[in-house]
Design an enzyme around this catalytic site. Structure first.
Site, short mmCIF file in Angstrom:
data_model
loop_
_atom_site.label_atom_id
_atom_site.label_comp_id
_atom_site.label_asym_id
_atom_site.label_seq_id
_atom_site.Cartn_x
_atom_site.Cartn_y
_atom_site.Cartn_z
N CYS A 54 12.56 14.44 -0.47
CA CYS A 54 14.03 14.47 -0.50
C CYS A 54 14.63 15.86 -0.71
CB CYS A 54 14.58 13.48 -1.51
SG CYS A 54 14.23 13.86 -3.23
N ASN A 98 0.83 -1.21 0.00
CA ASN A 98 0.00 0.00 0.00
C ASN A 98 0.87 1.26 0.00
OD1 ASN A 98 0.07 1.28 2.93
ND2 ASN A 98 0.16 -0.96 3.14
N CYS A 148 10.76 17.96 -4.65
CA CYS A 148 10.16 16.80 -3.98
C CYS A 148 9.96 17.08 -2.49
CB CYS A 148 11.06 15.59 -4.16
SG CYS A 148 10.55 14.18 -3.16
N THR A 167 2.24 3.09 3.38
CA THR A 167 3.46 2.49 3.93
C THR A 167 4.66 2.80 3.05
OG1 THR A 167 2.07 0.72 4.80
CG2 THR A 167 4.44 0.32 4.78
N CYS A 197 -3.11 -5.29 -3.78
CA CYS A 197 -3.32 -6.58 -4.45
C CYS A 197 -4.60 -7.24 -4.00
CB CYS A 197 -2.17 -7.53 -4.14
SG CYS A 197 -0.68 -7.11 -5.00
ZN LIG Z 1 12.27 12.76 -3.82
#
Ligand SMILES: [Zn+2]
Length: 238
Positions: A232, A115, A229, A118, A172
């Site tokens: 990061c 998922n 982002c 997570t 799934c």
């Molecule tokens: Zn990133």
């Protein structure tokens, strides 16, 4: 016998600690190969029990294991192949500090969960602790695999690939998956993990491989780092 790995690489595998999150369709083949490859310490994490409906794809578990926790069942299978490695079984959902603690201690994290919530949490912990992440996913007849390496500041992260706006939410169990796809992707995750640790060859860092099992076509997609982002870019600026 493989010059790219050699004794040195095998010793690196033995001295490494790999965290596998999810002991299902991807974690089963990934873990079987990593145990057999002689990863010195495998840490297995899942909070689910083995169910009959899992067995067509979750090949670390057998009919006798139904009702057992997936981590205990997988530990038993992996040790049956290689009794000389250490395995820690964590039968809970790792979150927050406990997730970060386990990720920080690992040399490589293998994301075998099912998922997106997570996946983003694992990615954040890997970015924060600068731990390489081998990511895999499988659904219906499709699979994908990539490597994110926060030790290299040119590397994208999982959040550079997918936005965290809730627009993608599939598992799934809700959508189904044809079993061998999880075998293919999980095996590739094991290979990429071995390469990251042994430093053999070039990993999938900066690329995403996509498999369409119905037409049996692979696509390789270049994935640059997103300078904006949310996961990061902040860390990189610190
Ligand atoms: Zn990133």
């Amino acid at each position: 016998m493989l010059p790219a790995i050699d004794i040195e690489g095998q010793e690196r595998l033995l001295n490494s600690r790999v965290l596998i999150i999810g002991m299902g369709g991807l974690g089963s083949p990934a873990g079987l190969y990593l145990a057999a490859a002689g990863i010195g310490h495998l840490v297995l994490c899942d909070f689910d029990d083995v169910d009959l409906s899992n067995l067509q794809r979750q090949i670390a578990h057998t009919t006798d294991d139904i009702g057992l926790s997936k981590v205990e069942s997988a530990k038993k299978s992996f040790l049956a192949i290689n009794p000389l490695i250490n395995i820690t079984a964590i039968n809970q959902k790792l979150q927050g500090d406990s997730l970060l603690e386990q990720v920080s201690q690992a040399d490589v994290v293998v994301d075998c969960c099912d998922n997106f919530e997570t996946r983003f949490a694992i990615n954040d912990a890997c970015v924060q602790s600068k731990t390489p992440l081998v990511s895999g996913a499988a659904i219906r007849f499709e699979g994908q695999v990539s490597v994110f390496n926060p030790l290299d500041e040119s590397s994208p992260c999982y959040n550079c690939l997918y936005p965290r706006d809730g627009s993608i939410a599939q598992t799934c169990s809700e959508n189904g998956v044809i079993a061998p796809i999880t075998g293919i992707i999980g095996s590739m995750q094991a290979l990429e993990t071995i390469k990251v640790i042994s430093k053999a060859g070039e990993t999938l860092q900066g690329r995403v491989l996509l498999l369409d099992g119905l037409s049996m076509q692979w696509q390789s997609m270049q994935l640059p780092r997103n300078p904006k982002c949310p996961s990061c870019s902040n860390t990189q600026a610190l």
